[in-house]
Write a protein that holds these residues in place. Structure first.
Motif, short mmCIF file in Angstrom:
data_model
loop_
_atom_site.label_atom_id
_atom_site.label_comp_id
_atom_site.label_asym_id
_atom_site.label_seq_id
_atom_site.Cartn_x
_atom_site.Cartn_y
_atom_site.Cartn_z
N SER A 69 47.34 -25.75 -31.53
CA SER A 69 48.75 -25.11 -30.98
C SER A 69 48.46 -23.89 -30.25
N PRO A 70 48.09 -24.27 -28.96
CA PRO A 70 47.61 -23.17 -28.15
C PRO A 70 49.03 -22.25 -27.69
N PRO A 71 48.65 -20.86 -27.40
CA PRO A 71 49.74 -19.72 -26.96
C PRO A 71 50.17 -20.35 -25.67
N GLY A 72 51.50 -19.87 -25.53
CA GLY A 72 52.24 -20.18 -24.24
C GLY A 72 51.29 -19.93 -22.84
N TRP A 73 50.83 -18.66 -22.93
CA TRP A 73 50.02 -18.28 -21.58
C TRP A 73 48.95 -19.23 -21.16
N LEU A 74 48.27 -19.71 -22.46
CA LEU A 74 47.25 -20.54 -21.99
C LEU A 74 47.65 -21.96 -21.45
N GLY A 75 48.83 -22.45 -22.05
CA GLY A 75 49.51 -23.51 -21.25
C GLY A 75 50.00 -23.46 -19.89
N PHE A 76 50.28 -22.26 -19.63
CA PHE A 76 50.64 -21.65 -18.18
C PHE A 76 49.51 -21.81 -17.38
N GLU A 77 48.30 -21.23 -17.88
CA GLU A 77 47.11 -21.08 -17.13
C GLU A 77 46.75 -22.64 -16.87
N PHE A 78 46.78 -23.60 -17.82
CA PHE A 78 46.42 -24.66 -17.73
C PHE A 78 47.31 -25.66 -16.37
N GLY A 79 48.56 -25.47 -16.65
CA GLY A 79 49.49 -26.08 -15.59
C GLY A 79 49.28 -25.43 -14.26
N ILE A 80 48.87 -24.38 -14.28
CA ILE A 80 48.57 -23.73 -12.65
C ILE A 80 47.30 -24.34 -12.48
N SER A 81 45.98 -24.24 -13.24
CA SER A 81 44.82 -25.05 -12.73
C SER A 81 45.10 -26.58 -12.24
N ILE A 82 46.03 -27.24 -12.92
CA ILE A 82 46.08 -28.68 -12.60
C ILE A 82 46.57 -28.73 -11.36
N ALA A 83 47.77 -27.96 -11.12
CA ALA A 83 48.39 -27.99 -9.90
C ALA A 83 47.50 -27.77 -8.67
N LEU A 84 46.72 -26.91 -8.90
CA LEU A 84 45.58 -26.33 -7.87
C LEU A 84 44.63 -27.49 -7.57
N VAL A 85 44.32 -28.02 -8.62
CA VAL A 85 43.37 -29.28 -8.71
C VAL A 85 44.03 -30.34 -7.45
N PHE A 86 45.14 -30.80 -7.75
CA PHE A 86 45.90 -31.61 -6.59
C PHE A 86 46.04 -31.04 -5.47
N ALA A 87 46.71 -29.78 -5.65
CA ALA A 87 46.84 -29.12 -4.24
C ALA A 87 45.70 -28.87 -3.17
N LEU A 88 44.59 -28.28 -3.92
CA LEU A 88 43.45 -28.20 -2.99
C LEU A 88 42.68 -29.46 -2.52
N THR A 89 42.73 -30.50 -3.30
CA THR A 89 42.26 -31.80 -3.06
C THR A 89 42.90 -32.20 -1.71
N PHE A 90 44.36 -32.28 -1.63
CA PHE A 90 45.09 -32.76 -0.27
C PHE A 90 44.69 -31.61 0.88
N VAL A 91 44.43 -30.15 0.46
CA VAL A 91 44.28 -29.48 1.55
C VAL A 91 42.83 -29.58 1.92
N THR A 92 41.82 -30.17 1.32
CA THR A 92 40.78 -30.59 1.62
C THR A 92 40.68 -31.61 2.67
N TYR A 93 41.51 -32.63 2.31
CA TYR A 93 41.86 -33.83 3.37
C TYR A 93 42.20 -33.56 4.56
N ALA A 94 43.25 -32.55 4.51
CA ALA A 94 43.82 -31.77 5.77
C ALA A 94 42.71 -31.33 6.64
N LEU A 95 41.91 -30.38 6.00
CA LEU A 95 40.80 -29.74 6.74
C LEU A 95 39.80 -30.47 7.21
N VAL A 96 39.61 -31.75 6.58
CA VAL A 96 38.58 -32.56 7.19
C VAL A 96 39.01 -33.08 8.44
#
Length: 218
Positions: free
Chosen positions: A101-128
């Motif tokens: 049962s993780p604290p709310g802030w840890l779930g928030f960090e997890f969600g932000i990190s997941i969003a960055l994984v997807f977003a930065l992957t597509f930014v990589t494609y664009a920069l290539v």
């Protein structure tokens, strides 16, 4: 002739086709889970690794502009790998201490990190490929990237409250990727439009590189 650059662009295009096809299958069949038991999520990063690898192997083919852009793409992809580590850290920690049962802030960090994984992957494609494309490719990259960034944020929001379920799945030694994929089936399927747009952009880049467009090495 920039052989390795063309090979890299081909690898990316194949990845976009695989990801796009899987996404559209899930979208058109109203599937409750992603194809290949959710492992479709790993296809993009895998093809990115191979695509960037061939860019590095062919670095002698780069001109000054491409050298800078590929350097930026490598940084963006490195940041996406760091985001993967940040997303995995709370899972590993909570599973290690047996807390499901993780604290709310840890779930928030997890969600932000997941969003960055997807977003930065597509930014990589664009920069290539952004400097290799013509007008059609520029429009395709702009549309594909904007749509992907929007969905990346929504995916992060969808997965943020799922951290506890994912940890419990890991503790139970079940396949965690299915737990991750299930809440975002629709959102990931909608990413198929971004994959299609990037396929168009990379096809344009490939054509211009093969033709010897001015922005590519002689």
């Amino acid at each position: 002739m920039p052989v390795n650059l063309r090979l890299s662009l081909t690898i990316f295009k194949v990845g976009f086709l695989v990801e796009g096809a899987g996404s559209f299958v899930a979208l058109t069949t109203n599937a409750s889970e992603l194809p290949f038991h959710g492992y479709l999520l790993l296809v993009g990063p895998l093809f990115s690794v191979f695509g960037i690898l061939f860019l590095w192997v062919g670095r002698h083919e780069w001109n000054e502009l491409h050298h800078r852009r590929v350097g930026h793409a490598r940084i963006a992809f490195g940041l996406s790998l760091a985001a993967i580590a940040l997303a995995g850290a709370p899972i590993a920690y909570l599973a290690g201490v047996g807390a499901t049962s993780p604290p709310g802030w840890l779930g928030f960090e997890f969600g932000i990190s997941i969003a960055l994984v997807f977003a930065l992957t597509f930014v990589t494609y664009a920069l290539v490929a952004a400097h290799l494309v013509g007008r059609v490719g520029e429009i395709a990259i702009g549309i594909g990237l904007a749509w992907a960034l929007l969905l990346s944020g929504l995916i992060g929001l969808a997965l943020s409250p799922q951290l506890g379920s994912i940890v419990r799945s890991v503790v139970a030694r079940s396949t965690a990727i299915e737990v991750v994929a299930r809440p975002i089936v629709l959102l990931d399927a909608l990413l198929g439009f971004s994959y299609l747009a990037f396929f168009v952009a990379f096809a344009d880049a490939h054509y211009r590189v093969a033709r010897g467009a001015p922005s590519t090495p002689p």
